[in-house]
Each structure stands twice: as C-alpha cells, then as structure tokens.
Write an enzyme that holds these catalytic residues in place. Structure first.
Site, PDB file in Angstrom:
ATOM      1  CD  GLU A  15      -1.283  -1.855   2.111  1.00  0.00           C
ATOM      2  OE1 GLU A  15      -0.466  -2.597   1.760  1.00  0.00           O
ATOM      3  OE2 GLU A  15      -2.220  -3.203   1.848  1.00  0.00           O
ATOM      4  CE  LYS A  17       5.731  -0.574  -6.652  1.00  0.00           C
ATOM      5  NZ  LYS A  17       7.064  -0.572  -6.759  1.00  0.00           N
ATOM      6  CB  SER A 440      19.726  -5.624 -20.495  1.00  0.00           C
ATOM      7  OG  SER A 440      19.771  -4.883 -19.965  1.00  0.00           O
ATOM      8  CD  GLU A 491      20.681  -9.742 -20.836  1.00  0.00           C
ATOM      9  OE1 GLU A 491      19.896  -9.697 -19.595  1.00  0.00           O
ATOM     10  OE2 GLU A 491      21.679  -9.725 -19.917  1.00  0.00           O
ATOM     11  CD1 TRP A 568      20.642  -9.614  -5.116  1.00  0.00           C
ATOM     12  CD2 TRP A 568      20.845  -9.245  -7.018  1.00  0.00           C
ATOM     13  NE1 TRP A 568      21.268  -8.472  -5.215  1.00  0.00           N
ATOM     14  CE2 TRP A 568      21.564  -8.240  -6.650  1.00  0.00           C
ATOM     15  CE3 TRP A 568      20.709  -9.584  -8.600  1.00  0.00           C
ATOM     16  CZ2 TRP A 568      22.579  -6.967  -7.593  1.00  0.00           C
ATOM     17  CZ3 TRP A 568      21.089  -9.147  -9.187  1.00  0.00           C
ATOM     18  CH2 TRP A 568      21.716  -7.806  -8.529  1.00  0.00           C
ATOM     19  CG  HIS A 701      23.374   3.516 -13.384  1.00  0.00           C
ATOM     20  ND1 HIS A 701      24.568   3.548 -13.567  1.00  0.00           N
ATOM     21  CD2 HIS A 701      22.824   2.749 -12.375  1.00  0.00           C
ATOM     22  CE1 HIS A 701      24.844   2.470 -13.129  1.00  0.00           C
ATOM     23  NE2 HIS A 701      24.031   2.145 -12.717  1.00  0.00           N
TER      24      HIS A 701
HETATM   25  N1  GLN Z   1      23.423  -9.000 -18.205  1.00  0.00           N
HETATM   26  C1  GLN Z   1      22.862  -8.359 -17.687  1.00  0.00           C
HETATM   27  C2  GLN Z   1      22.120  -6.805 -18.331  1.00  0.00           C
HETATM   28  O1  GLN Z   1      22.640  -6.461 -18.849  1.00  0.00           O
HETATM   29  C3  GLN Z   1      24.183  -7.232 -16.506  1.00  0.00           C
HETATM   30  C4  GLN Z   1      22.973  -6.147 -15.282  1.00  0.00           C
HETATM   31  C5  GLN Z   1      24.325  -6.599 -14.016  1.00  0.00           C
HETATM   32  O2  GLN Z   1      24.675  -7.602 -14.150  1.00  0.00           O
HETATM   33  N2  GLN Z   1      23.387  -5.914 -13.519  1.00  0.00           N
HETATM   34  O3  GLN Z   1      21.394  -6.667 -17.807  1.00  0.00           O
END
Ligand code: GLN
Ligand code: ZN
Length: 761
Positions: A15, A17, A440, A491, A568, A701
C-alpha cells in the site's frame, strides 16, 4: 518479555509503495498519503500487540537514515530552502534544485539507505515532530510504544562528509542528536528508545576505513560518554547491534548507564562470549533469536534450548526475546501465498508468522513447556513436526545432486589464460578495443506486457515466442547497423536476471506476494532456495541460437553467475551457503557446456552481486572469497580454451578485491567506471592485471546521451592505464532501464568514438 526491532512498513499489499508513487505522480494529496501511512502503522501495531512493546518510528516514507538526518536538519545546502515532504523527497529523489543524495547498501543486506551529507557549514537543529506524532498515535490506540532510532555512531559513520573536519562536524551533530533525545524524553514519564548501532559490529578501530578515518570519534571514551549522557536523560535506552557480533563494543556499553543491550545471536553467534559480562552487569539483554533476515520457520525446540543456555548465565528476568534484526528484510506475511507447494510453504515464516513464533517462544520460556498455554503447546508440537519433515524431506535432498557435488573435480579451466587468449583472438577475430554491450536492451512497456500476458495465460506460447523473436531481430539488426563487434540478443525474455534462472532450476520456489523493500518505494521479490539445486534442461540455449542464426557476427550468450544467484535469494539455512552455491555453480556449468556445444563462442557469466556477499568483519572475508571464487570457477571450468568467458560486475571499487577478481580467471571482465573516473582503474596497472577488461565508457544510470568527443576522451584516458590489446569498449551496465531513444544514439556515438581512436593508433 518480547519485542522486535522493526516491522516491514511497505504494507501487506505494498500500500505504501502505491500511495508514494501516486503522490509523486501528483495523483494523490499529501493528506491522502498521510492517511495511508497512518492506517499502515495502526495495522502493523495491531499485529505486534502480543509483544511487550510496539515499534514506533520504524515507519518511514522512504528510509530511516534519511528520516533521522532530516529530523536533525542535516539537509544539503542545495535543498536548504525546501521544507516538509518536499525537502525530504528532494534528498531521496532529487529536485529541480539539485540531484538526490547518494544511496547505498545497508550493511550486507539488499536494503539501500540514503547517504546523509554533512558539512562544516551546516547547522543542525533537532525536530521531534514526526516521532512525537507517531508516538502519540500509538499511545492513543492503546499500545505501549518503543521508539526505534538509529544510533548517533551509525548515523555519523554512514554519512558522507562533504567538507570540514570530521570531529567538528560530529560535535555539532551530537548536540542536535542529544537535543532530539531531550525532546523524546519529554514525550512520556519513561520513554523506551532502542538505538540501532549496527556499525558497532564492524569491530572497534581495526581494519575498517570508517573507523580509521574517524578514529577520533569511535573511541571508547566518546562512546561511553555519549551513551551515559543519553541514559541520564530519563529514558530507558537500549543499544542494539545486528548482522554480526559486537563483542568489542558490548564491554564498553555495559559500563554505561543504558538500560539494555540488544544482540544478534544468529549472524553474531559469537555474542555468546559476552554473556558472562552481561550477567555481571545490571543490563537487560534483548536476545535476538528469531531470524530477521531469512524466511525459514524457527525450530522452537532448539531456540528454547539456546534460550535456556543463555538463561543459565543471565538471570531470566533480565532477558527479553527479540528478532535478530528488523523484520524489514523479510516479506509481510504468507496469507496470500497459494502457489507454493503446501509443504514447502509450511517451512516458511514471514514477518507476521515470526511475531507468532516470538509470542509462543516467550510463553514456553517463561512458563516452561508444561506450564505454557494449550495453544502454545500445540504450536510447539506442530512446529516440531514441520522441522522434522523439513530435515528429512526428499524435496530438499536430491541424492544425485549431492553425489555430483562431492564427485566433481573439474574446478579450473584446463588451459591457462595466456594460451587461451591467443586461441580465442585467432578464432573469434575481434579487433583491439572491441565493442560490445553488457547484455540487456531496453525493456519496453510492450515487452513487459507481452511477458506478463504470457505468464497469465492470456497470450499463447506461439505469439509470445514470436514477439520475443521480433524483439531479438530488431536488436540484432540495430547492432549490425551501427557496427558493434560482439553482439547480444538483448535479454527480452528475462524479467529479472536471477528470477529467470531460478524459475527454470529445481530447488527454487517463488512467492506471489513476498515483497521486500529495496529502496524507497522499490521492492524486490527474492527467489527462495529451499532444496538441492539442479538444472533439468537448458535454460538459454534456444534464444541465443536463434539470435546467432540471424547474424554472421559473434553472438555472446548471457548467464547469471552462481554467487549472484545466491546473494539475491533467500537461501535455505540447513546447508552452508558455500554448499548451496556449489550446486548452483554446477547447474551453470551445464548451461555453459550446452551453449558451447550449441555453437556459442562467447559466454558472459554476470556476477553483479559478487561483492555484496562480503562479510562485515575483516576476519571472515578470506573464507567467503575462497568459496565464492571457487564457485565461479566451478561454473566456468567446463569452458573449452576457445570458448571465451566474460563476466560483468556492477562496481568500480576494486582495489580491495582485485586479486580475487583476477583469480576468477574470466577472459574478459566488464565493470563500472563511468561515474567514478579512471583513478580507480590504476589498480589494474599496479597489480599487473593480465586479463582483458571492459571499463564502462559511459554511465547508463542517467538518460544523458554521451557525445562522441566525450567517449573519445574517456577511451584515451583508459589507454593511459591499459594497453589497447587488453581493452574492450562498452557501456557500464545493462541497458534494460533505458529508452531506445537514449540507447541508440549513445551506442552509435560509442562505436564512432572507437573508430576515431583506432584511427589514431
Ligand atoms: N546482463 C545483465 C544486463 O545487461 C547484467 C546486469 C547487471 O549486472 N546488473 O542487464
Ligand atoms: Zn552492472
């Protein structure tokens, strides 16, 4: 007595979020957001009502470290004119007035806190309003509150000093912090405050950079003096550490006027060494015995035995049962899980279930098994049965996997790097400064809709696969068009780099609603490794082969490495992490073998989370490095000399682990560098690093498109530290969070820049 250190605040159905994101989007008002928050707090206190206290101030709109910095007026100058939630969210998320504060991992968890910025030009003023409001709210509802507050030493140690002398800044911050405690003390006749000081588990002085740099502050006398003054303010002060033992500090704290000390007896099992001292003092022990970090049902019988052994030293009336750390790190509750196998679900315990365990354990401990309530006795019996079943279940014990792990001797590649790289260069024929990406490509809304539709059964397998193929085709065509050397498939079939593999491996389950806060409104749903890990069939081969069929250029296959999959996930606690990791490593090895036999000549094994698993105490690092490294090598040992292994890591600071990185023996490693400059790269030269390296030449980023000139400058700078034969040119991470409008020109510029530099050489 019993209590917890904190409860998940995101809400049973996320909620918070939803409310936050709608507030940020301008779709709900501040008072609507506040009312969602108030409801959540009330619900969460209600869930804790059987405990002796409910946690107050563990709630946060974004992050508790940020809350405290804000309550002390520690606002960066660029946001000084902003106030209220606007100023608060500006620090967390940025504002037209300036960029957000940095965010980084909270110790060795996957939770990220906002890093406060401190400067000698700041003046700090305490503001107790938010804490007071929550405290009164809890009291008005009839609960007995205990305030959760981050300790001064942890706050200071985690902050970034922007300018000025640490000691002078500390002294200012301290005054404001003590003022805040004065205000807190006025809330009631005797306010209970639990100070979280996880920084104390890093040991005292010693190896840790924080302590070296700030040794003036982290000193026995300073710690004693501050906790003595806090204790004199008429509050009941508990100082709590977690994630490791804090023996060096416990001794100091026991000599202050505080009321209690909280210790983690799971991750910090060595804390038992302090029991004699605690017994001799007058302190109350908050014994962290229910796991706040992992999601397995407690073995109450064995917990009871541990408690009794503690009680043989510390008087029973001075023991309060607690969790090992805040329950922030586990999902809310398992009521809504309907897809996990019912037996496996019976082994799982999320935050709500842990509260129940605490309550029963307390009853059994205080009254003895025979004197406990009927309900507690029944709970104990069923808990015993659940744990016994888990221990012997065939679901967790796969004989073939166990035998394979113990029989495996293939742990290193058979040809040394020096020889391998010659073969690879000859066969693969890539140039110096070879260009590639991390794997990706943008995850568009259409792509997400396609995957979701397929998962829900709304889209047929055939049209799903056609959709993915179309995407791969576009990716390949684009990469060929701009002239990248080594291609990737993009990907598109992966929602997440761990979940995608976990879903295809045996030994994993996935919750439907097991969300854990990662930062702000962002949550992750970690896979749960409950049993031995095996790979029934190839996981990535078909997609990579399809992509390869579209081009005569070399297609790189993409896998996630064993250490990252482990770090993870929620990992079973009945086998060591090293053993679980080895099982995953063998599954990845099988995948690599299938790929190379299927004609894939370059395979990237991502280890984004390798560094995240590092232990908090220097003395434990060696052991981790040893098995983590070995697992990576087990996964790649199967690669033939002419199969090139790449790895990718999402960090730039390698100085401390460079030898370990080299020992991983990947032919090529791509890393983040763009944001931190080339300074950090010097270490590769210093240690005489021999393998090939792709330091990211631009920051993915940010939505910014780097110009050709900028990338040329960056490549030239790289060439000053590493020879062209060793260098690869790539962005600094995967591109999935970016838009095509950003990715296309950026990569085009990258390839242009490489052409220009190659011309100069
Ligand atoms: N192969 C993944 C990608 O390109 C690697 C991402 C990562 O290491 N955070 O999204
Ligand atoms: Zn990365």
């Amino acid at each position: 007595m019993s209590s917890i250190i904190g409860f998940p605040r995101i809400g049973q159905n996320r909620e918070l979020k939803k409310a936050l994101e709608s507030f940020w989007a301008g779709k709900c008002s501040q008072s609507e957001l506040e009312s969602v928050a108030k409801d959540l707090r009330a619900k969460h206190w209600e869930a804790q009502k059987h405990l002796d206290f409910v946690c107050v101030n563990d709630f946060s709109y974004y992050d508790n470290v940020l809350d405290l910095a804000y309550a002390l007026g520690a606002k960066p100058a660029r946001f000084r004119e902003l106030s209220g939630l606007e100023g608060y969210f500006a620090m967390a998320r940025g504002h037209t007035k300036g960029v957000a504060c940095e965010m980084t991992k909270w110790f060795n968890t996957n939770y990220h806190y906002v890093v406060p910025e401190l400067s000698e030009n700041d003046s700090y003023v305490a503001n107790v309003d938010s804490i007071r409001a929550q405290y009164n709210e809890a009291k008005a509802l009839g609960f007995k509150p205990k305030i959760s507050l981050i300790g001064l030493f942890t706050l200071f140690g985690l902050s970034k000093i922007v300018s000025g002398e640490p000691q002078a800044i500390f002294s200012k911050l301290k005054s404001a912090y003590l003022d805040l405690i004065d205000e807190i003390a006025k809330l009631d006749s005797e306010v209970v405050v639990e100070f979280s000081e996880p920084i104390f588990v890093r040991g005292f002085g010693g190896e840790n950079a924080v302590f070296k740099e700030l040794s003036c502050v982290y000193e026995r006398d300073v710690i004693t003096c501050i906790y003595d003054s806090i204790a004199k303010k008429g509050i009941k002060a508990i100082v709590t550490t977690f994630f490791e033992h804090s023996n060096e500090l416990t001794e100091i704290l026991l000599n202050t006027g505080i009321y209690g000390i909280g210790l983690d007896f799971l991750a910090g099992s060595k804390n038992t060494q302090a029991l004699e001292l605690i017994a001799k003092s007058d302190k109350v022990l908050f014994a962290g015995l229910i796991d706040g970090r992992n999601i397995w049902v407690a073995d109450l019988d064995s917990k009871l035995k541990t408690l009794e052994s503690i009680a043989a030293i510390v008087p029973k009336n001075r023991i309060v049962l607690s969790t090992s750390c805040s329950l922030l790190h586990v999902p809310f509750g398992k009521d809504d899980e309907s897809k996990i196998d019912s037996q496996i679900l019976s082994w799982i315990s999320f935050a709500k279930e842990k509260l129940e365990e605490l309550r029963v354990l307390e009853d059994l401990f205080q009254n003895g098994v025979s004197g406990a309530s009927g309900a507690s006795k029944e709970f104990l019996e069923s808990n015993k049965a659940i744990n016994a079943a888990r221990r012997t279940s065939e679901k967790t014990n796969n004989k073939a996997v166990r035998e394979r792990v113990s029989a495996n001797t293939l742990k290193v590649r058979d040809v040394a790097f020096k020889e391998r790289i010659k073969i690879q260069r000859r066969e693969l024929g890539y140039p110096d400064l070879a260009t590639t990406t991390i794997g990706s490509f943008p995850q568009t809304p259409e792509l997400r809709a396609l995957r979701l539709g397929f998962k829900k059964g709304e889209i047929t397998k055939e049209s799903y696969e056609n959709g993915i193929k179309e995407y791969i085709k576009d990716c390949v065509a684009f990469q060929e068009e701009i002239g990248l050397d080594i291609l990737v498939h993009g990907e598109p079939e992966r929602n997440d780099m761990v979940e995608y593999f976990g879903e295809q491996l045996e030994g994993f389950v996935f919750s439907q609603n097991g969300w854990v806060q990662s930062y702000g409104s962002r949550c992750v749903k970690p896979p749960i490794i409950f049993g031995d890990v095996a790979r029934p069939r190839a996981m990535t081969l078909e997609w990579i082969q399809y992509a390869q069929s579209l081009t005569s250029k070399v297609m790189k296959g993409m896998l996630t490495g064993p250490v990252t999959i482990l770090n993870w996930s929620f990992v079973r606690d009945d086998l060591s992490r090293a053993q679980v990791c080895e099982q995953i490593a063998l599954a990845i090895a099988d995948e690599i073998d299938d790929l190379q036999n299927g004609g894939v000549r370059i395979i990237q094994v991502d280890e984004a989370a390798f560094k995240e698993g590092y232990p908090l105490r220097a003395e434990n690092i060696k052991e981790y490095e040893q098995w983590a490294l070995e697992c990576f090598k087990i996964s790649t040992a199967v690669a033939r000399a002419n199969t090139q292994i790449h790895t990718h890591m999402c960090y730039s600071e390698f100085n401390d682990i460079i030898k370990t990185i080299e020992a991983m023996d990947a032919d090529v490693i791509s890393i983040e560098t763009a944001r931190s400059g080339n300074e950090l790269l010097k270490v590769f030269k210093q240690v005489g690093y021999t393998h090939e390296v792709g330091p990211g030449v631009y920051d993915i980023h940010s939505p910014r498109i780097p110009s050709v000139e900028e990338i040329i400058t960056q490549i030239r700078a790289l060439l000053e530290v590493l020879p062209k034969e060793q260098l690869w040119i790539n962005p600094d991470c995967g591109l999935k969070t970016r838009k095509w409008e950003e990715v296309k020109p950026s990569l085009k510029n990258m390839v242009e820049a490489v052409k220009a530099v190659r011309g100069e050489l």
